[in-house]
Write a protein that holds these residues in place. Structure first.
Motif, short mmCIF file in Angstrom:
data_model
loop_
_atom_site.label_atom_id
_atom_site.label_comp_id
_atom_site.label_asym_id
_atom_site.label_seq_id
_atom_site.Cartn_x
_atom_site.Cartn_y
_atom_site.Cartn_z
N MET A 170 28.56 62.41 40.65
CA MET A 170 29.62 63.39 40.88
C MET A 170 29.20 64.50 41.84
O MET A 170 30.04 65.03 42.58
CB MET A 170 30.07 64.00 39.54
CG MET A 170 30.86 63.06 38.67
SD MET A 170 31.24 63.80 37.05
CE MET A 170 32.28 62.55 36.31
N ILE A 225 34.34 59.47 37.81
CA ILE A 225 33.35 59.81 38.84
C ILE A 225 34.03 59.96 40.20
O ILE A 225 33.79 60.93 40.94
CB ILE A 225 32.26 58.74 38.89
CG1 ILE A 225 31.39 58.80 37.62
CG2 ILE A 225 31.38 58.90 40.13
CD1 ILE A 225 30.47 57.62 37.45
N VAL A 244 36.44 63.18 40.18
CA VAL A 244 35.72 64.45 40.22
C VAL A 244 35.00 64.62 41.55
O VAL A 244 35.02 65.70 42.16
CB VAL A 244 34.72 64.54 39.05
CG1 VAL A 244 33.83 65.78 39.19
CG2 VAL A 244 35.46 64.59 37.72
N GLY A 245 34.36 63.54 42.05
CA GLY A 245 33.70 63.62 43.35
C GLY A 245 34.67 63.95 44.46
O GLY A 245 34.37 64.77 45.36
N GLN A 297 26.09 60.04 35.74
CA GLN A 297 27.41 60.56 36.08
C GLN A 297 27.27 61.87 36.85
O GLN A 297 27.96 62.09 37.86
CB GLN A 297 28.24 60.79 34.81
CG GLN A 297 28.81 59.52 34.21
CD GLN A 297 29.55 59.81 32.91
OE1 GLN A 297 29.13 60.62 32.11
NE2 GLN A 297 30.66 59.13 32.70
N TYR A 298 26.40 62.74 36.37
CA TYR A 298 26.20 64.01 37.06
C TYR A 298 25.72 63.78 38.49
O TYR A 298 26.23 64.39 39.45
CB TYR A 298 25.20 64.86 36.28
CG TYR A 298 24.71 66.07 37.06
CD1 TYR A 298 25.47 67.22 37.17
CD2 TYR A 298 23.48 66.03 37.72
CE1 TYR A 298 25.03 68.31 37.90
CE2 TYR A 298 23.02 67.11 38.46
CZ TYR A 298 23.80 68.24 38.54
OH TYR A 298 23.37 69.31 39.28
N SER A 324 30.57 74.38 41.04
CA SER A 324 31.11 73.11 40.53
C SER A 324 30.02 72.31 39.83
O SER A 324 30.26 71.65 38.81
CB SER A 324 31.72 72.30 41.68
OG SER A 324 32.84 72.97 42.24
N THR A 375 36.60 67.04 34.57
CA THR A 375 35.48 66.29 34.00
C THR A 375 35.65 66.12 32.50
O THR A 375 35.43 65.03 31.96
CB THR A 375 34.16 67.02 34.29
OG1 THR A 375 34.04 67.25 35.69
CG2 THR A 375 32.98 66.20 33.80
N VAL A 399 37.21 71.78 38.30
CA VAL A 399 36.26 70.66 38.23
C VAL A 399 35.84 70.41 36.77
O VAL A 399 35.80 69.27 36.30
CB VAL A 399 35.03 70.94 39.11
CG1 VAL A 399 33.93 69.90 38.85
CG2 VAL A 399 35.43 70.92 40.58
N LEU A 415 30.04 70.99 36.09
CA LEU A 415 29.75 69.61 35.72
C LEU A 415 28.72 69.56 34.59
O LEU A 415 28.88 68.81 33.61
CB LEU A 415 29.20 68.84 36.91
CG LEU A 415 30.18 68.30 37.95
CD1 LEU A 415 29.41 67.63 39.07
CD2 LEU A 415 31.15 67.32 37.31
N ASP A 427 34.97 55.45 33.30
CA ASP A 427 33.88 56.25 33.84
C ASP A 427 33.92 56.28 35.36
O ASP A 427 33.76 57.34 35.99
CB ASP A 427 32.53 55.71 33.38
CG ASP A 427 32.31 55.88 31.88
OD1 ASP A 427 32.86 56.84 31.31
OD2 ASP A 427 31.58 55.06 31.28
N TRP A 428 34.12 55.10 35.97
CA TRP A 428 34.16 55.05 37.44
C TRP A 428 35.34 55.84 37.99
O TRP A 428 35.21 56.51 39.03
CB TRP A 428 34.23 53.60 37.90
CG TRP A 428 32.91 52.89 37.88
CD1 TRP A 428 32.57 51.81 37.12
CD2 TRP A 428 31.76 53.21 38.66
NE1 TRP A 428 31.28 51.44 37.37
CE2 TRP A 428 30.75 52.27 38.31
CE3 TRP A 428 31.48 54.19 39.61
CZ2 TRP A 428 29.48 52.30 38.89
CZ3 TRP A 428 30.21 54.21 40.19
CH2 TRP A 428 29.23 53.28 39.82
#
Length: 827
Positions: free
Chosen positions: A647, A716, A719-720, A643-644, A755, A819, A815, A759, A712-713
């Motif tokens: 993102m 992601i 946040v992205g 995830q990190y 950011s 998250t 951010v 995260l 989750d998607w």
């Protein structure tokens, strides 16, 4: 407790005596069994290190870009990139060394020298020169150089924390008498000295039994090496993803170069833009992170007394939904204690025990036989009894029969086995049989293992030599024997943890259904109301298309090992991810078919251990559950790391590509990519793998390697996208306001790096010291690079104003909050 089989064939004839081998015998054994190399040390570790470090594409990107700058006369930029290679290569070296840390830590505890008795004299030799059969003298404070049995010593205590994780001293005793006959009889834990453990008190004489990779220590090290290098299905999928992304990055780079040339920029700008975008888009972190985490998982499972033989099991154990576990020796201690004797009228306890002992064999290795012979004591058959024929216990017959010639010359057939089978062999009145069946039922309902015994005198004139068939009728009933096999400590809690985590536990046993039911209730199977069926029902259910219904069964009683295979396949057909335990040769098909085959390290046969994916060192059901917890935590940690990476890479790649394509000056220079990589790599590798498995087992990892849920998607992507907007906005606003490119780049990098720190904090919840260190360190490093005038000029940046930092911090806070709201709370 770590019981092990003792390979009698490897030992000298007088192995209990304090006599050593001769040099000639030692040389022959070394040729036969190999050197005692417990940890395989690579001969050229630094050469391997350099080779692995050179595989990092970022280093080649920096070297190529530096050469490009030097070719066009920009020496400062070229030198800056050459210097930037040093910290990046240094980080690769540190991370490479970290992946080997578990093996080197284990190696540091091993003895390098040993005092061994050879040709009647004690001498010091290299520990690697020891062979099975050697007699080693171990003094206080010294490490045991191999696995062996202690044959001499008093008041001994050992530190076995390297194997068990327990810090308290363990008492050791010298083995005074040979174990029961057999090729590899089980020897109790207190008689063993293990490689890698240390003698705390006393002086011991150790008869070496296992050396090199066959020691417990060697198995742990080799399991870590195998697990770290084996290619798993998920790893293959990641490689395929990386291949696609690299191809896409290549196309995007060509588009970037063409666009920059079309916009009127020179060849240098076009090439730098393309290679910078390529370095930002290369997804090399994904396979590196996965391989690193896999190695960590293998090591942690080994510390949990579970040796991983195939790396795929680390994946599968995190997805388990069903555990099929043997009762005897896994859920229970596997040590039967005779607690009730119910002799038939006209017989006493001694006579009943005598009949049972006649049908028992010391060399069988069966705990039932051992318990009977131990209880019989002086009444056990001795040399005066001649064994004429034996019909061993099998799963199909469920009894054992022996024909013996007694001391007075009389012929007797003695049988013991499942009560219902032995009762069928006896001539009993219906009322008497009913009474015995009720007694058997009452004992079984209390959790006892109940067997019946019977005997029959034989006429020598009728019986001569080997009978063509076993005698199965006209026996005289001798009575019932009831045994207790205590439930292992912690099993009830482990079953409860499985239930909380959605893992269905099925207990498989050859015992009577009522015995199995009592044990199942004691450990909490089925929530205290377990559903029990007989093993013979499995095939019928599958034939009727009702195999999926086995998911609702908690206990399989009167089960034969062959029925385990049918059970495993039926559960897999119902889309369960199945683990199964086994210890015998007849368990091999089920162990091979299961998603995770688990062999018993203490009592398991070599065949079972060879085909199993995992070997339990302590045969304990609670160890299986702890391993599942570690496997699921591994996947949760890996999910956080991925995830990190997604993102932080989404805004990095998007802004690196579309800002120059829109006609603006390059946002990131190669030195900026180095800076970002120095933050991203250690964050992904070090922060999230630190999380330990807690008391509760987390949710199962997705099937077929799918890590992310729809939520989750969404998180992601959201946040992205937010970071992309904030970085782009900060760059364009600062660029227009100040009129200086360096100011805009500084603002964009401040927003992106802060950011990234946010995260890290949000995904890790700052649960470990490493998370605090990396999150805080990333922010402080950004501040130092941007606000130090000399460093800022070198990086083509400009120090920011306090108001700029306030905006960057506010963006990072947003951010972090998004998250926290979007991702699931860690287990």
């Amino acid at each position: 407790m770590l019981r092990r089989p003792l390979p009698i064939a490897r030992l000298p004839e007088a192995w209990l005596a304090e006599q050593g081998l001769g040099d000639a015998a030692a040389d022959e054994r070394r040729r036969r069994f190999g050197r005692n190399d417990i940890v395989e040390r690579p001969p050229a570790a630094w050469r391997d290190l350099v080779r692995d470090t050179a595989k990092d594409p970022m280093l080649w990107f920096l070297a190529g870009t530096s050469a490009l700058y030097a070719a066009v006369g920009q020496g400062v930029e070229a030198l800056t990139l050459v210097v930037a290679i040093l910290p990046l290569a240094g980080m690769d070296v540190v991370l490479h060394r970290r992946t080997q840390a578990s093996t080197e830590d284990l190696a540091s505890r091993l003895a390098s020298r040993a005092r061994v008795v050879r040709d009647g004299a004690a001498r010091e030799v290299a520990a690697a020169d020891l062979v099975p059969g050697d007699l080693v003298l171990v003094a206080t404070g010294e490490a045991f150089p191999a696995d062996g049995v202690i044959v001499a010593g008093r008041e001994l205590q050992a530190d076995e924390s390297a194997l068990t994780g327990e810090a308290y001293p363990v008492a050791k005793l010298a083995l005074r008498a040979p174990p029961p006959d057999g090729d590899e009889p089980i020897v109790e834990h207190e008689h063993w000295g293990f490689a890698g453990t240390r003698l705390l008190t006393g002086a011991a004489a150790l008869r070496v039994a296992w050396t090199g990779g066959e020691t417990l220590y060697g198995e742990i090290v080799r399991s870590a090496v195998r697990g770290a290098h084996a290619l798993t299905p998920l790893q293959a999928a990641i490689r395929s993803l990386v291949t696609v992304l690299v191809a896409a990055a290549g196309v995007l780079c060509l588009i970037m170069a063409a666009a920059r040339l079309r916009q009127g920029h020179g060849w240098l700008d076009a090439l730098v833009s393309a290679v910078t975008l390529a370095s930002a888009a290369l997804p090399e972190e994904f396979p590196v992170v996965f391989t690193f985490f896999l190695g960590v998982g293998v090591y942690r499972l080994a510390r949990r007394q579970a040796l991983v033989r195939r790396a795929v099991s680390v994946e599968n154990i995190g997805r388990l939904t069903c555990i099929c576990s043997d009762k005897t020796g896994t859920i229970t201690e596997g040590r039967l204690h005779l607690t009730h004797l119910l002799p038939a009228p006209g017989l006493d306890d001694a006579r009943l025990l005598r009949v049972a002992a006649l049908a028992s064999r010391e060399e069988s290795g069966d705990p039932l036989d051992a318990s009977i012979l131990r209880a019989a004591g002086d009444g056990a058959p001795g040399g005066a009894v001649e064994l004429l024929a034996t019909f061993p216990f099998t799963e199909g017959r469920k009894r054992e029969t022996a024909i013996v010639r007694d001391a007075d010359g009389a012929l007797v057939a003695a049988a013991k086995g499942a009560a219902e089978v032995v009762l069928d062999m006896c001539a009993l009145a219906p009322a008497d049989r009913g009474a015995w069946e009720r007694r058997m039922t009452d004992l079984a309902a209390e959790g006892h293992k109940v067997i019946a015994c019977a005997w029959r005198p034989l006429d020598a004139a009728v019986w001569a030599g080997e009978p063509a068939d076993e005698l199965t009728h006209e026996y005289r009933f001798a009575g019932l024997l009831a045994f207790e096999d205590p439930v292992r400590a912690g099993v009830a809690r482990a079953v409860a943890r499985c239930r909380e985590a959605g893992i269905h536990t099925i207990m498989v046993t050859g015992d009577h259904p009522l015995t199995a039911l009592a044990v199942a209730r004691e450990v909490g199977l089925g929530g205290g109301a377990p559903a029990v069926i007989a093993g013979d029902e499995i095939a019928g259910r599958v034939a009727r298309g009702e195999g999926a219904g086995l998911r609702g069964v908690d206990v399989i009683a009167r089960a034969a090992p062959a029925q385990k295979l049918a059970l495993v396949r039926a559960l897999q057909d119902a889309r369960e991810i199945v683990a199964v335990t086994g210890d015998g040769v007849n368990d091999v098909p089920a162990l091979q078919a299961a998603d995770v085959g688990i062999a018993m390290g203490e009592r398991g046969t070599r065949s079972a251990r060879e085909v199993a994916a995992i070997v339990l060192l302590d045969d304990d059901f609670a160890t299986i559950v702890r391993a599942v917890g570690e496997g699921r935590q591994l996947f949760e940690n890996l999910r956080r790391a991925f995830q990190y990476l997604l993102m932080i890479h989404i805004p990095l790649v998007v802004t690196a590509a579309f800002i120059p394509l829109a006609g603006y000056p390059l946002l990131y220079l190669p030195t900026h990519i180095v800076w970002l990589e120095l933050l991203i790599h250690p964050t992904a590798l070090l922060v999230f793998q630190e999380f330990p498995a807690g008391g509760r087992i987390g949710p199962a990892a997705g099937r077929a390697g799918r890590f992310f849920s729809r939520r989750d998607w969404v998180a992601i992507a959201a946040v992205g996208a937010l970071i992309t907007v904030l970085v782009t906005g900060g760059y364009l606003a600062s660029l227009g306001e100040a009129g200086r490119l360096e100011h805009g780049r500084a603002m964009a990098l401040a927003v992106l790096t802060l950011s990234g720190a946010a995260l890290t904090a949000a995904l890790s919840r700052l649960r470990t010291r490493m998370a605090w260190l990396v999150a805080a360190g990333g922010g402080l490093l950004s501040g130092a690079l941007i606000q130090t005038p000399a460093l800022a000029r070198l990086l083509h940046l400009e120090p920011l104003h306090p108001a700029d930092w306030a905006l960057a911090l506010a963006a990072a806070a947003g951010v972090g909050l998004l998250t926290l709201a979007g991702v699931r709370r860690p287990v």
